[in-house]
Write a protein that holds these residues in place. Sequence first.
Motif, PDB file in Angstrom:
ATOM      1  N   ASN A  41     -27.092 -36.226  -6.796  1.00  0.00           N
ATOM      2  CA  ASN A  41     -26.452 -36.282  -8.110  1.00  0.00           C
ATOM      3  C   ASN A  41     -27.147 -35.454  -9.185  1.00  0.00           C
ATOM      4  O   ASN A  41     -26.572 -35.263 -10.252  1.00  0.00           O
ATOM      5  CB  ASN A  41     -26.366 -37.731  -8.590  1.00  0.00           C
ATOM      6  CG  ASN A  41     -25.440 -38.551  -7.733  1.00  0.00           C
ATOM      7  OD1 ASN A  41     -24.531 -38.034  -7.116  1.00  0.00           O
ATOM      8  ND2 ASN A  41     -25.685 -39.840  -7.676  1.00  0.00           N
ATOM      9  N   THR A  42     -28.364 -34.975  -8.931  1.00  0.00           N
ATOM     10  CA  THR A  42     -29.105 -34.349 -10.018  1.00  0.00           C
ATOM     11  C   THR A  42     -29.192 -32.829  -9.954  1.00  0.00           C
ATOM     12  O   THR A  42     -28.842 -32.163 -10.897  1.00  0.00           O
ATOM     13  CB  THR A  42     -30.541 -34.913 -10.099  1.00  0.00           C
ATOM     14  OG1 THR A  42     -31.191 -34.712  -8.849  1.00  0.00           O
ATOM     15  CG2 THR A  42     -30.530 -36.385 -10.445  1.00  0.00           C
ATOM     16  N   SER A  43     -29.671 -32.297  -8.876  1.00  0.00           N
ATOM     17  CA  SER A  43     -29.987 -30.875  -8.821  1.00  0.00           C
ATOM     18  C   SER A  43     -28.729 -30.012  -8.709  1.00  0.00           C
ATOM     19  O   SER A  43     -27.965 -30.137  -7.749  1.00  0.00           O
ATOM     20  CB  SER A  43     -30.915 -30.594  -7.637  1.00  0.00           C
ATOM     21  OG  SER A  43     -31.216 -29.227  -7.588  1.00  0.00           O
ATOM     22  N   THR A  66     -27.985 -25.587  -5.219  1.00  0.00           N
ATOM     23  CA  THR A  66     -27.673 -26.027  -3.861  1.00  0.00           C
ATOM     24  C   THR A  66     -28.814 -25.775  -2.895  1.00  0.00           C
ATOM     25  O   THR A  66     -29.144 -26.640  -2.081  1.00  0.00           O
ATOM     26  CB  THR A  66     -26.395 -25.326  -3.353  1.00  0.00           C
ATOM     27  OG1 THR A  66     -25.346 -25.568  -4.286  1.00  0.00           O
ATOM     28  CG2 THR A  66     -25.996 -25.834  -1.991  1.00  0.00           C
ATOM     29  N   ASN A  67     -29.456 -24.608  -2.954  1.00  0.00           N
ATOM     30  CA  ASN A  67     -30.558 -24.303  -2.045  1.00  0.00           C
ATOM     31  C   ASN A  67     -31.734 -25.244  -2.266  1.00  0.00           C
ATOM     32  O   ASN A  67     -32.346 -25.718  -1.310  1.00  0.00           O
ATOM     33  CB  ASN A  67     -31.004 -22.848  -2.202  1.00  0.00           C
ATOM     34  CG  ASN A  67     -29.974 -21.888  -1.659  1.00  0.00           C
ATOM     35  OD1 ASN A  67     -29.255 -22.205  -0.720  1.00  0.00           O
ATOM     36  ND2 ASN A  67     -29.883 -20.712  -2.267  1.00  0.00           N
ATOM     37  N   LEU A  68     -32.041 -25.502  -3.526  1.00  0.00           N
ATOM     38  CA  LEU A  68     -33.122 -26.430  -3.849  1.00  0.00           C
ATOM     39  C   LEU A  68     -32.786 -27.824  -3.341  1.00  0.00           C
ATOM     40  O   LEU A  68     -33.627 -28.523  -2.777  1.00  0.00           O
ATOM     41  CB  LEU A  68     -33.358 -26.445  -5.357  1.00  0.00           C
ATOM     42  CG  LEU A  68     -34.441 -27.380  -5.863  1.00  0.00           C
ATOM     43  CD1 LEU A  68     -35.799 -26.963  -5.311  1.00  0.00           C
ATOM     44  CD2 LEU A  68     -34.467 -27.367  -7.388  1.00  0.00           C
ATOM     45  N   LYS A  69     -31.552 -28.220  -3.523  1.00  0.00           N
ATOM     46  CA  LYS A  69     -31.100 -29.540  -3.088  1.00  0.00           C
ATOM     47  C   LYS A  69     -31.211 -29.668  -1.569  1.00  0.00           C
ATOM     48  O   LYS A  69     -31.676 -30.685  -1.055  1.00  0.00           O
ATOM     49  CB  LYS A  69     -29.655 -29.761  -3.533  1.00  0.00           C
ATOM     50  CG  LYS A  69     -29.175 -31.181  -3.369  1.00  0.00           C
ATOM     51  CD  LYS A  69     -27.700 -31.340  -3.706  1.00  0.00           C
ATOM     52  CE  LYS A  69     -27.420 -31.027  -5.145  1.00  0.00           C
ATOM     53  NZ  LYS A  69     -26.044 -31.399  -5.540  1.00  0.00           N
ATOM     54  N   ILE A  70     -30.807 -28.644  -0.852  1.00  0.00           N
ATOM     55  CA  ILE A  70     -30.864 -28.663   0.615  1.00  0.00           C
ATOM     56  C   ILE A  70     -32.304 -28.801   1.095  1.00  0.00           C
ATOM     57  O   ILE A  70     -32.596 -29.607   1.986  1.00  0.00           O
ATOM     58  CB  ILE A  70     -30.196 -27.401   1.208  1.00  0.00           C
ATOM     59  CG1 ILE A  70     -28.685 -27.474   0.996  1.00  0.00           C
ATOM     60  CG2 ILE A  70     -30.525 -27.246   2.685  1.00  0.00           C
ATOM     61  CD1 ILE A  70     -27.955 -26.189   1.324  1.00  0.00           C
ATOM     62  N   ARG A  71     -33.214 -28.040   0.493  1.00  0.00           N
ATOM     63  CA  ARG A  71     -34.635 -28.126   0.883  1.00  0.00           C
ATOM     64  C   ARG A  71     -35.222 -29.504   0.544  1.00  0.00           C
ATOM     65  O   ARG A  71     -35.953 -30.087   1.339  1.00  0.00           O
ATOM     66  CB  ARG A  71     -35.439 -27.015   0.217  1.00  0.00           C
ATOM     67  CG  ARG A  71     -35.162 -25.632   0.801  1.00  0.00           C
ATOM     68  CD  ARG A  71     -36.182 -24.596   0.350  1.00  0.00           C
ATOM     69  NE  ARG A  71     -36.315 -24.516  -1.108  1.00  0.00           N
ATOM     70  CZ  ARG A  71     -35.620 -23.689  -1.897  1.00  0.00           C
ATOM     71  NH1 ARG A  71     -34.748 -22.864  -1.361  1.00  0.00           N
ATOM     72  NH2 ARG A  71     -35.811 -23.669  -3.205  1.00  0.00           N
TER      73      ARG A  71
END
Length: 94
Positions: free
Chosen positions: A52-54, A57-62
């Motif tokens: 819900n926050t980031s 997308t790439n940061l969220k996946i990592r």
Amino acid sequence: MNDTKFQNEERYSKPHLPRMYPPTIQPLLQSLLATLADIDYDYEQERQKLSNTSPDTNLKIRALARLKTRHYERRQPYIQQLAILQKQMMELKA
């Protein structure tokens, strides 16, 4: 065919008895299962926060991958203890 039907009826007509564990094992089993439930709950809460926050997308996946790895690592010692308990229970039955 009738034999199968009779066996199923017989199995379901017997009163359901609660599963009993030896008094030396039951408290540890309950504690391990409660700890695993807590770990899973924490993981789901953190996963939901990340989802819900980031906006990246790439940061969220990592971050989700790291979270999943950490969740697995936190669970492993308790899973191993459950396997040991299961083995002990099987040995008691034999």
